[in-house]
Scaffold this motif. Sequence first.
Motif, PDB file in Angstrom:
ATOM      1  N   GLU A 148       0.821  -1.166  -0.060  1.00  0.00           N
ATOM      2  CA  GLU A 148      -0.023  -0.013  -0.044  1.00  0.00           C
ATOM      3  C   GLU A 148       0.802   1.209   0.154  1.00  0.00           C
ATOM      4  O   GLU A 148       0.468   2.361  -0.817  1.00  0.00           O
ATOM      5  N   GLN A 149       2.044   1.337   0.538  1.00  0.00           N
ATOM      6  CA  GLN A 149       2.941   2.438   0.753  1.00  0.00           C
ATOM      7  C   GLN A 149       3.518   2.469  -0.632  1.00  0.00           C
ATOM      8  O   GLN A 149       3.625   3.542  -0.969  1.00  0.00           O
ATOM      9  N   GLU A 150       3.784   1.622  -1.309  1.00  0.00           N
ATOM     10  CA  GLU A 150       4.480   1.817  -2.662  1.00  0.00           C
ATOM     11  C   GLU A 150       3.459   2.209  -3.635  1.00  0.00           C
ATOM     12  O   GLU A 150       3.729   3.275  -4.556  1.00  0.00           O
ATOM     13  N   GLN A 151       2.050   1.958  -3.489  1.00  0.00           N
ATOM     14  CA  GLN A 151       1.062   2.245  -4.447  1.00  0.00           C
ATOM     15  C   GLN A 151       0.774   3.774  -4.214  1.00  0.00           C
ATOM     16  O   GLN A 151       0.774   4.716  -5.026  1.00  0.00           O
ATOM     17  N   PHE A 152       0.918   4.212  -2.698  1.00  0.00           N
ATOM     18  CA  PHE A 152       0.687   5.639  -2.591  1.00  0.00           C
ATOM     19  C   PHE A 152       1.979   6.455  -3.053  1.00  0.00           C
ATOM     20  O   PHE A 152       1.671   7.526  -3.739  1.00  0.00           O
ATOM     21  N   PHE A 153       3.034   5.678  -2.991  1.00  0.00           N
ATOM     22  CA  PHE A 153       4.197   6.795  -3.530  1.00  0.00           C
ATOM     23  C   PHE A 153       4.057   7.089  -4.927  1.00  0.00           C
ATOM     24  O   PHE A 153       4.220   8.021  -5.662  1.00  0.00           O
ATOM     25  N   ASN A 154       3.578   5.999  -5.825  1.00  0.00           N
ATOM     26  CA  ASN A 154       3.397   6.100  -7.140  1.00  0.00           C
ATOM     27  C   ASN A 154       2.480   6.980  -7.609  1.00  0.00           C
ATOM     28  O   ASN A 154       2.450   7.778  -8.383  1.00  0.00           O
ATOM     29  N   LYS A 155       1.460   6.984  -6.824  1.00  0.00           N
ATOM     30  CA  LYS A 155       0.174   8.095  -6.938  1.00  0.00           C
ATOM     31  C   LYS A 155       0.743   9.552  -6.680  1.00  0.00           C
ATOM     32  O   LYS A 155       0.312  10.566  -7.303  1.00  0.00           O
ATOM     33  N   GLU A 156       1.470   9.707  -5.489  1.00  0.00           N
ATOM     34  CA  GLU A 156       2.231  10.971  -5.338  1.00  0.00           C
ATOM     35  C   GLU A 156       3.002  11.376  -6.271  1.00  0.00           C
ATOM     36  O   GLU A 156       3.004  12.689  -6.682  1.00  0.00           O
ATOM     37  N   ARG A 157       3.841  10.659  -6.846  1.00  0.00           N
ATOM     38  CA  ARG A 157       4.634  11.008  -7.811  1.00  0.00           C
ATOM     39  C   ARG A 157       4.138  11.481  -9.103  1.00  0.00           C
ATOM     40  O   ARG A 157       4.530  12.374  -9.599  1.00  0.00           O
ATOM     41  N   ALA A 158       2.906  10.830  -9.385  1.00  0.00           N
ATOM     42  CA  ALA A 158       2.414  11.301 -10.675  1.00  0.00           C
ATOM     43  C   ALA A 158       1.551  12.488 -10.340  1.00  0.00           C
ATOM     44  O   ALA A 158       1.421  13.318 -11.336  1.00  0.00           O
ATOM     45  N   ARG A 159       1.122  12.707  -9.154  1.00  0.00           N
ATOM     46  CA  ARG A 159       0.195  13.840  -8.776  1.00  0.00           C
ATOM     47  C   ARG A 159       1.136  14.991  -8.889  1.00  0.00           C
ATOM     48  O   ARG A 159       0.915  16.170  -9.407  1.00  0.00           O
ATOM     49  N   TRP A 160       2.316  15.148  -8.108  1.00  0.00           N
ATOM     50  CA  TRP A 160       3.176  16.303  -8.130  1.00  0.00           C
ATOM     51  C   TRP A 160       3.875  16.477  -9.294  1.00  0.00           C
ATOM     52  O   TRP A 160       4.448  17.366  -9.537  1.00  0.00           O
ATOM     53  N   ALA A 161       4.154  15.438 -10.118  1.00  0.00           N
ATOM     54  CA  ALA A 161       4.611  15.580 -11.507  1.00  0.00           C
ATOM     55  C   ALA A 161       3.946  16.745 -12.330  1.00  0.00           C
ATOM     56  O   ALA A 161       4.630  17.660 -13.092  1.00  0.00           O
ATOM     57  N   LYS A 162       2.662  16.766 -12.248  1.00  0.00           N
ATOM     58  CA  LYS A 162       2.005  17.620 -12.931  1.00  0.00           C
ATOM     59  C   LYS A 162       2.190  19.155 -12.575  1.00  0.00           C
ATOM     60  O   LYS A 162       2.366  20.149 -13.181  1.00  0.00           O
ATOM     61  N   VAL A 163       2.035  19.251 -11.218  1.00  0.00           N
ATOM     62  CA  VAL A 163       2.428  20.420 -10.481  1.00  0.00           C
ATOM     63  C   VAL A 163       3.721  20.903 -11.017  1.00  0.00           C
ATOM     64  O   VAL A 163       4.093  22.141 -11.382  1.00  0.00           O
ATOM     65  N   VAL A 164       4.935  20.253 -10.734  1.00  0.00           N
ATOM     66  CA  VAL A 164       6.208  20.612 -11.166  1.00  0.00           C
ATOM     67  C   VAL A 164       6.380  20.823 -12.647  1.00  0.00           C
ATOM     68  O   VAL A 164       6.832  22.167 -12.964  1.00  0.00           O
ATOM     69  N   ASP A 165       5.610  20.227 -13.557  1.00  0.00           N
ATOM     70  CA  ASP A 165       5.694  20.525 -15.023  1.00  0.00           C
ATOM     71  C   ASP A 165       4.899  22.001 -15.305  1.00  0.00           C
ATOM     72  O   ASP A 165       5.433  22.733 -15.854  1.00  0.00           O
ATOM     73  N   ALA A 166       4.061  22.365 -14.469  1.00  0.00           N
ATOM     74  CA  ALA A 166       3.152  23.307 -14.733  1.00  0.00           C
ATOM     75  C   ALA A 166       4.036  24.660 -14.333  1.00  0.00           C
ATOM     76  O   ALA A 166       4.038  25.591 -14.596  1.00  0.00           O
ATOM     77  N   ALA A 167       4.583  24.527 -13.154  1.00  0.00           N
ATOM     78  CA  ALA A 167       5.355  25.453 -12.431  1.00  0.00           C
ATOM     79  C   ALA A 167       6.895  25.674 -13.237  1.00  0.00           C
ATOM     80  O   ALA A 167       7.600  26.636 -12.844  1.00  0.00           O
TER      81      ALA A 167
END
Length: 323
Positions: free
Chosen positions: A299-318
């Motif tokens: 479950e922790q690794e699944q959470f990590f992958n979701k967070e990685r995808a989520r913040w990648a969008k913010v990093v790209d936009a900024a």
Amino acid sequence: MTLNRRDLVLGAVGVSLLASAAHAADAWPSKPVRIVVPYPPGGSSDIIARAISQPLSEALKQSVIVENRAGANGNLGADLVAKAPGDGYTLLLCDVGALAISPSVYTKLSFDPSKDLRGVTMLAYSPHLLVVHPSVQASSLKELVALSKKADLNFAVTATGSAPHLAGVALERASGARWQYVPYKGGVQAIQDTVGGQTQVLMNGMLATLPHVQSGKLKVLGVSKSTRMPLIGDVPTIAEQGVAGFESGTWQGLLAPRGTPDAVIQRLNKELVAIIRSADIRSRLAGQGAEVVTMTPAEQEQFFNKERARWAKVVDAAQIKLD
């Protein structure tokens, strides 16, 4: 079917290696265990590490040492653990969300968190608090946004590319606020300068920031959670103040080098879940603004992958990139 001597020898070697691995896992730990916190002392991860170290030492019947290895937004300490032997004696306790951000922010990362580290369990969640220096003439997010358009406001960044930094960027973009980012080498320094008035605005984990709100040294304007925190029930969420769905925070979790045996991972998970859920530690953390959150390694690794995808969008936009 017949087996030649070579096959028999190889088979015996394989059995021997499996037996040795099983014995090593059974015998673990036979020496002190090191928990690396990749941030300076006094931050959320450091607070959690020191809260669990003694109970974990008692459960494992072995010394558990907390070691701060700050630098490069947590990547220095994370790299050390990622490249350590997978024997269960070097572990990483950090903001898992921040770790998930690093691959998007850094163009040259010396390790791959997804490949070089594996989850053990999540431990706690602490939402970000939006706080300002008491001299700032704003008592709500709306007033802060209005003030930011006519006055210079410096936003203290715990580290460039950190979760609080990206939360600030996301809030700025969603609310229309304007502020200048001032980077620091950790949350403690960022808090100290905001308390001192050198910077005026800060977003940081509640666990490390709330004491300064309670002492009156900082003024809280909002909490970055979907629902209000009982400990500060009169403080509205950022979502309530016009930024629908806004939620961010620090997720403290324990990780180990990828090659660590499953038996060691499961033992650590079992002991840590029991420790962090104990009435004493749960109550202590709740009194500081952190919620106990546990997960299985998967479950922790699944959470990590979701967070990685989520913040990648913010990093790209900024368009935030670091070498």
